[in-house]
Design an enzyme around this catalytic site. Structure first.
Site, PDB file in Angstrom:
ATOM      1  CB  SER A 135      22.571  44.037   1.955  1.00  0.00           C
ATOM      2  OG  SER A 135      23.551  44.413   3.079  1.00  0.00           O
ATOM      3  CE1 TYR A 145      20.000  48.654   4.203  1.00  0.00           C
ATOM      4  CE2 TYR A 145      21.308  46.624   4.906  1.00  0.00           C
ATOM      5  CZ  TYR A 145      20.910  47.809   4.000  1.00  0.00           C
ATOM      6  OH  TYR A 145      21.851  47.865   2.989  1.00  0.00           O
TER       7      TYR A 145
HETATM    8  N1  NAP Z   1      27.013  50.983   1.186  1.00  0.00           N
HETATM    9  C1  NAP Z   1      27.129  49.917   1.506  1.00  0.00           C
HETATM   10  O1  NAP Z   1      27.767  49.124   2.498  1.00  0.00           O
HETATM   11  C2  NAP Z   1      25.909  48.924   0.968  1.00  0.00           C
HETATM   12  C3  NAP Z   1      25.908  47.626   1.389  1.00  0.00           C
HETATM   13  C4  NAP Z   1      25.066  46.647   0.902  1.00  0.00           C
HETATM   14  C5  NAP Z   1      23.757  47.124   0.325  1.00  0.00           C
HETATM   15  N2  NAP Z   1      23.792  48.338   0.021  1.00  0.00           N
HETATM   16  C6  NAP Z   1      22.490  48.896  -0.641  1.00  0.00           C
HETATM   17  O2  NAP Z   1      23.060  49.453  -2.044  1.00  0.00           O
HETATM   18  C7  NAP Z   1      22.032  50.462  -2.464  1.00  0.00           C
HETATM   19  C8  NAP Z   1      22.783  51.730  -2.757  1.00  0.00           C
HETATM   20  O3  NAP Z   1      23.306  52.373  -1.440  1.00  0.00           O
HETATM   21  P1  NAP Z   1      24.744  53.224  -1.525  1.00  0.00           P
HETATM   22  O4  NAP Z   1      25.585  52.583  -0.706  1.00  0.00           O
HETATM   23  O5  NAP Z   1      25.023  53.501  -2.827  1.00  0.00           O
HETATM   24  O6  NAP Z   1      23.974  54.512  -1.111  1.00  0.00           O
HETATM   25  P2  NAP Z   1      24.161  56.032  -1.196  1.00  0.00           P
HETATM   26  O7  NAP Z   1      25.669  56.410  -1.653  1.00  0.00           O
HETATM   27  O8  NAP Z   1      23.813  56.763  -0.160  1.00  0.00           O
HETATM   28  O9  NAP Z   1      23.310  56.410  -2.297  1.00  0.00           O
HETATM   29  C9  NAP Z   1      21.792  56.201  -2.487  1.00  0.00           C
HETATM   30  C10 NAP Z   1      21.281  56.608  -3.729  1.00  0.00           C
HETATM   31  O10 NAP Z   1      19.799  56.243  -3.544  1.00  0.00           O
HETATM   32  C11 NAP Z   1      18.920  57.546  -3.467  1.00  0.00           C
HETATM   33  N3  NAP Z   1      17.841  57.581  -2.844  1.00  0.00           N
HETATM   34  C12 NAP Z   1      17.648  57.297  -1.690  1.00  0.00           C
HETATM   35  N4  NAP Z   1      16.660  57.554  -1.111  1.00  0.00           N
HETATM   36  C13 NAP Z   1      15.696  57.357  -2.157  1.00  0.00           C
HETATM   37  C14 NAP Z   1      14.286  57.570  -2.268  1.00  0.00           C
HETATM   38  N5  NAP Z   1      13.356  57.709  -1.189  1.00  0.00           N
HETATM   39  N6  NAP Z   1      13.744  57.875  -3.507  1.00  0.00           N
HETATM   40  C15 NAP Z   1      14.692  57.791  -4.486  1.00  0.00           C
HETATM   41  N7  NAP Z   1      16.011  57.768  -4.751  1.00  0.00           N
HETATM   42  C16 NAP Z   1      16.444  57.525  -3.148  1.00  0.00           C
HETATM   43  C17 NAP Z   1      19.997  58.818  -3.293  1.00  0.00           C
HETATM   44  O11 NAP Z   1      19.771  59.924  -4.048  1.00  0.00           O
HETATM   45  P3  NAP Z   1      18.729  60.985  -3.201  1.00  0.00           P
HETATM   46  O12 NAP Z   1      19.076  61.166  -1.693  1.00  0.00           O
HETATM   47  O13 NAP Z   1      18.819  62.379  -4.222  1.00  0.00           O
HETATM   48  O14 NAP Z   1      17.226  60.518  -3.525  1.00  0.00           O
HETATM   49  C18 NAP Z   1      21.257  58.224  -3.943  1.00  0.00           C
HETATM   50  O15 NAP Z   1      21.436  58.342  -5.475  1.00  0.00           O
HETATM   51  C19 NAP Z   1      20.893  50.479  -1.171  1.00  0.00           C
HETATM   52  O16 NAP Z   1      19.821  49.675  -1.598  1.00  0.00           O
HETATM   53  C20 NAP Z   1      21.859  49.835   0.036  1.00  0.00           C
HETATM   54  O17 NAP Z   1      21.009  49.199   0.999  1.00  0.00           O
HETATM   55  C21 NAP Z   1      24.751  49.409   0.380  1.00  0.00           C
END
Ligand code: NAP
Length: 255
Positions: A135, A145
């Site tokens: 991130s 985080y």
């Molecule tokens: N969105 C942002 O602004 C942002 C910015 C920078 C970095 N990121 C990073 O990008 C990555 C993806 O985030 P996102 O924004 O796409 O989030 P999201 O839309 O909430 O999706 C999260 C995904 O991870 C799965 N997941 C969560 N906890 C898990 C666990 N314990 N075991 C297995 N699967 C799990 C969820 O499915 P289930 O709930 O079915 O398990 C879902 O498929 C993360 O690492 C986040 O830190 C996000």
């Protein structure tokens, strides 16, 4: 057909990776906890792109889930996307310590163990890639985080250097560092996003495009979006204490 395993493949950035890689002709192993969503995602991608889609229901915060994921990775994948992650609702001391430890397990232990499981086979085959989704918060001060995501960057840089001689540059490890992305992330963490200006938002498919392009180019740290390249670049020139004061608060309100 090459195979990609994506953790957190049912929503947000992981789902965007799954669609893009299916369109590129990858067979997919999709990992998340919610079986119904996984099965639906796998069916949709199989129907649309005629690729093989396998589902792996696993909680990466559990030992059982981690072992299942490691076993599947060791069977052989060409691209591993360590993407699963989440935010806790609140700042340090306002979050149960068990939730902070769960975060370290999913963001750090799972990334370490799956990378460890993937690399020997990739090095033996002489090709492969690992994308660790970090991130922009890795370069800021943002509680557990941000610290966990800084670990992902440092870990990816370290592993990339460690394997360079053995892989002759054909096995790549990269940290992908997006800023704010429209996904389910903020809603799940009950973060209010009203104060975050529009120009700070990225779309998941663009983040994936940038990440895959940077992996092909051999970058070890990928920062999608000109605005974030500029912010992070300037941030490196500003005293760390000031970065800490500004970034620990910005965009960090909870409903
Ligand atoms: N969105 C942002 O602004 C942002 C910015 C920078 C970095 N990121 C990073 O990008 C990555 C993806 O985030 P996102 O924004 O796409 O989030 P999201 O839309 O909430 O999706 C999260 C995904 O991870 C799965 N997941 C969560 N906890 C898990 C666990 N314990 N075991 C297995 N699967 C799990 C969820 O499915 P289930 O709930 O079915 O398990 C879902 O498929 C993360 O690492 C986040 O830190 C996000």
């Amino acid at each position: 057909m090459p195979t990609a395993l994506i953790t957190g493949a049912t929503a947000g950035i992981g789902a965007a990776f799954a669609s893009r890689l299916a369109a590129d002709g990858f067979d997919l192993v999709l990992l998340a906890r919610n079986e119904e969503r996984l099965t639906q995602t796998a069916k949709d991608l199989h129907d649309k792109y005629a690729v093989n889609t396998e589902v792996l229901v696993a909680d990466l915060a559990s030992e059982e889930g981690l072992v299942a994921a490691e076993e599947r990775v060791r069977k052989g994948v060409d691209l591993l996307v360590n993407n699963a992650g989440f935010g806790n609702r609140g700042t340090f001391l306002n979050v149960p310590v068990s939730d902070e430890l769960t975060m370290l397990r999913v963001h750090c232990e799972a990334v370490l163990r799956l990378t460890y499981a993937a690399l020997p086979g990739m090095i033996e085959r002489g090709r492969g890639g690992v994308i660790n989704v970090s991130s922009a918060a890795a370069f800021a001060t943002r509680g557990t985080y941000g610290a966990s995501k800084a670990w992902v960057v440092s870990f990816s840089q370290g592993v990339s250097a460690d394997i360079a001689g053995r892989s002759k540059g054909n096995v790549k490890v990269m940290a992908l560092c997006p800023g704010f992305v429209h996904t389910e992330f903020h809603e799940r963490a009950q973060m209010s996003t009203g104060d975050i200006p529009g120009f700070m938002w990225l779309e998941a498919d663009k983040v994936v495009d940038a990440g895959l392009r940077d992996l092909r180019r051999g970058l070890v740290v990928s920062i999608p979006g000109a605005q974030y390249k500029a912010i992070i670049g300037v941030g490196k020139l500003v005293p760390r204490r000031l970065v800490g004061r500004l970034s620990s608060r910005a965009g960090r309100k909870y409903d």
